[in-house]
Motif scaffolding. Structure first.
Motif, PDB file in Angstrom:
ATOM      1  N   ASN A 286       0.794  -1.228   0.000  1.00 13.77           N
ATOM      2  CA  ASN A 286       0.000   0.000   0.000  1.00 13.77           C
ATOM      3  C   ASN A 286       0.827   1.278   0.000  1.00 13.77           C
ATOM      4  OD1 ASN A 286       0.960  -0.369   2.592  1.00 13.77           O
ATOM      5  ND2 ASN A 286      -0.904   0.364   3.590  1.00 13.77           N
ATOM      6  N   ILE A 287       1.930   1.296  -0.745  1.00 13.74           N
ATOM      7  CA  ILE A 287       2.783   2.479  -0.811  1.00 13.74           C
ATOM      8  C   ILE A 287       2.008   3.705  -1.295  1.00 13.74           C
ATOM      9  CG2 ILE A 287       3.633   1.770  -3.086  1.00 13.74           C
ATOM     10  CD1 ILE A 287       6.225   3.246  -2.502  1.00 13.74           C
ATOM     11  N   GLY A 300       8.004  -0.399   0.853  1.00 10.36           N
ATOM     12  CA  GLY A 300       8.049  -1.207   2.059  1.00 10.36           C
ATOM     13  C   GLY A 300       8.343  -2.657   1.743  1.00 10.36           C
ATOM     14  N   GLU A 301       7.936  -3.525   2.645  1.00 10.55           N
ATOM     15  CA  GLU A 301       8.150  -4.956   2.442  1.00 10.55           C
ATOM     16  C   GLU A 301       7.135  -5.499   1.454  1.00 10.55           C
ATOM     17  OE1 GLU A 301       8.632  -8.135   5.482  1.00 10.55           O
ATOM     18  OE2 GLU A 301       9.616  -6.521   6.610  1.00 10.55           O
ATOM     19  N   GLN A 313       5.746  -2.475  -5.159  1.00  8.30           N
ATOM     20  CA  GLN A 313       6.162  -1.472  -4.181  1.00  8.30           C
ATOM     21  C   GLN A 313       6.738  -0.216  -4.838  1.00  8.30           C
ATOM     22  OE1 GLN A 313       5.994  -1.113  -0.896  1.00  8.30           O
ATOM     23  NE2 GLN A 313       4.956  -3.028  -0.443  1.00  8.30           N
ATOM     24  N   VAL A 314       7.264  -0.334  -6.053  1.00  8.45           N
ATOM     25  CA  VAL A 314       7.845   0.819  -6.746  1.00  8.45           C
ATOM     26  C   VAL A 314       6.993   1.098  -7.976  1.00  8.45           C
ATOM     27  CG1 VAL A 314       9.892   1.768  -7.850  1.00  8.45           C
ATOM     28  CG2 VAL A 314      10.143   0.185  -5.925  1.00  8.45           C
ATOM     29  N   ALA A 362      -7.467   7.330  -1.300  1.00 10.78           N
ATOM     30  CA  ALA A 362      -6.825   6.013  -1.444  1.00 10.78           C
ATOM     31  C   ALA A 362      -7.235   5.075  -0.321  1.00 10.78           C
ATOM     32  CB  ALA A 362      -5.298   6.164  -1.455  1.00 10.78           C
ATOM     33  N   LEU A 363      -7.193   3.780  -0.640  1.00 10.39           N
ATOM     34  CA  LEU A 363      -7.439   2.746   0.360  1.00 10.39           C
ATOM     35  C   LEU A 363      -6.602   1.525   0.040  1.00 10.39           C
ATOM     36  CD1 LEU A 363      -9.205   1.865   2.841  1.00 10.39           C
ATOM     37  CD2 LEU A 363     -10.681   0.713   1.179  1.00 10.39           C
ATOM     38  N   GLY A 364      -5.878   1.030   1.067  1.00 10.97           N
ATOM     39  CA  GLY A 364      -5.194  -0.253   0.953  1.00 10.97           C
ATOM     40  C   GLY A 364      -6.108  -1.331   1.513  1.00 10.97           C
ATOM     41  N   VAL A 365      -6.441  -2.318   0.696  1.00  9.25           N
ATOM     42  CA  VAL A 365      -7.438  -3.330   1.064  1.00  9.25           C
ATOM     43  C   VAL A 365      -6.720  -4.616   1.481  1.00  9.25           C
ATOM     44  CG1 VAL A 365      -9.454  -4.633   0.267  1.00  9.25           C
ATOM     45  CG2 VAL A 365      -9.048  -2.305  -0.585  1.00  9.25           C
TER      46      VAL A 365
END
Length: 463
Positions: A286-287, A300-301, A313-314, A362-365
């Protein structure tokens, strides 16, 4: 219309040269020097156009007349002739406030077909009319590779090599790539994740001598034509809304890992498309959510999820947005990207962060919420979502306001991700082309996460 690099050292590039350059020679990404404006009157005139006609209208604003109108029309018509729905991307009403734009009616059942069927035809046209050697090199988190291969397989004058992360795409995605046994196709399965594949690709494109010697061309969304082709369906979605939707704020929720699909919406909005929130739906990688909420952009990881096409992640297209956030200052962009490389993070603070939060929600699900959303919509609405689209719907639920309309992009057919859907004891009927894949032999080369080994394979393949 000319094109320039986000880092400021490449300028005055034409449309076809932009297609061929892909990654700018200074390491940046190419963007139009000016974004054309579409006014309300023009937008209303476009309301009755087919997808293909709308595509031509939008592209004509960007191509500088470098492709004759009749040639461009033929390319567009050929690109979408194989789509299973005559609307190319139909808009489905789920309830009073939610619509789903189905982008999975192309040959590989994923949204990437919308852009890549056209790019395949465009590269073939450029090869034929300009005598260019086209050697396509790309990385995929699953859908890009299959769609790119489907767009160029068997085309004269073109070879394509796709890197994908070994064991980190869905089985259908893997089969769609690796059951193609054409002489102009090479699949490299990399012992790493998508970010590893993408890093190797960007380093190879950054080696200008190697890029020129082996005629490397980009199929990933670092190529601006990918962005522009996706911008078309933002307009298409908005213009398909029924009469009763007029006057209501329209938000668009987009599953996004590499920032390309959501940046296409940002471009559409800057052109004048009157939409409200652009909602970035991500998964546990969820960057992008963290950037929107806190201003920190820091990889992140890596997490492996039920929505593997967003296991990134990138986000390579983030730099295009950064260019506009920094007021089109190429030197400032270059400095921030250098900071990302050396310090592992960059940050938007104060007024910059306020602008980010005005541009996006935004939302990280989580994996659990993704599955719960699939189950809920199957049970209550009779509509089966793939895991990526489910993330988009969850983000819509979190950010769509009372009285507003939400459009969520359905980026893939659920049959491509049955590993996740079967966890819910939902049995789906597979389309015949997907069912047939398991009977075909696979052709792929497994390689280490090593640029030198990949380079050697490319030299052998491209000659």
């Amino acid at each position: 219309m000319e094109y320039i690099s986000t880092r400021g050292n490449v300028k005055g590039i034409g449309f076809i040269d932009t297609v061929l350059m892909g990654l700018a020679d200074d390491g940046g990404l190419l963007v139009p020097a000016e974004i054309p404006a579409v006014d309300a009157e023009t937008l209303e005139e476009w309301r009755s156009l087919s997808f293909q006609e709308l595509f031509l209208k939008i592209f004509s604003l960007y191509t500088n007349g470098e492709i004759p109108e009749e040639d461009l029309k033929e390319l567009v018509n050929r690109s979408y002739a194989s789509f299973r729905d005559p609307q190319v991307a139909p808009l489905r009403r789920i309830d009073d406030s939610l619509y789903v734009l189905e982008l999975f009616h192309g040959p590989t059942f994923a949204f990437k077909d919308v852009a890549l069927q056209f790019i395949g035809e465009l590269y073939s046209y450029i090869s034929r009319t300009r005598g260019e050697i086209i050697h396509i090199l790309g990385a995929t988190s699953g859908d890009t590779g299959a769609a790119a291969i489907a767009g160029v397989r068997g085309k004269e004058g073109i070879k394509i090599c796709i890197l994908h992360p070994n064991g980190k795409v869905s089985k259908v995605q893997e089969l769609q790539m690796t059951t193609v046994d054409d002489a102009n196709v090479l699949n490299l399965s990399v012992q790493g994740n998508f970010d590893d594949c993408q890093r190797i690709i960007k380093e190879l494109f950054g080696d200008l001598e190697f890029k020129a010697k082996y005629h490397l061309r980009a199929i990933n969304s670092i190529n601006f034509v990918r962005i522009l082709a996706q911008t078309v369906y933002y307009f298409h979605a908005f213009l398909q809304l029924p009469e009763e939707a007029k006057g209501r704020t329209v938000n668009i929720s987009v599953p996004s890992g590499n920032f390309g699909n959501i940046f296409s919406g940002y471009l559409a909005k800057k052109m004048g498309l009157p939409i409200g929130k652009l909602i970035i739906a991500t998964n546990e990688n969820n960057i992008l959510e963290r950037f929107v909420k806190t201003g920190e952009y820091k990889p992140g990881e890596f997490a492996q999820t039920h929505s593997p096409s967003m296991d990134i992640q990138v986000a390579s297209n983030f730099e295009r947005y950064l260019y506009y956030l920094l007021n089109e200052d190429g030197a400032a962009v270059a400095e921030r990207m250098k900071e990302l490389q050396t310090e592992g993070r960059i940050a938007a603070e104060g007024e910059e962060l306020r602008r980010v939060q005005a541009d996006f929600a935004a939302l990280g699900v989580t994996n659990g919420d993704c599955l719960e959303t699939i189950a809920k919509y199957s049970r209550e609405k009779g509509y089966l979502l793939d895991p990526h689209t489910a993330c988009g719907v969850a983000a819509y639920e979190a950010h769509n306001g009372a009285g507003e309309i939400g459009i969520t992009f359905a980026t893939a057919h659920p049959a491509k991700f049955d590993e996740a859907i079967s966890l819910l004891d939902i049995r789906q009927e597979f389309p015949a082309p997907i069912s047939a894949l398991s009977e075909l032999p696979q052709v792929q080369t497994i390689v280490d996460n090593d640029k030198a080994e990949v380079t050697a394979r490319l030299i052998e393949f491209f000659g």
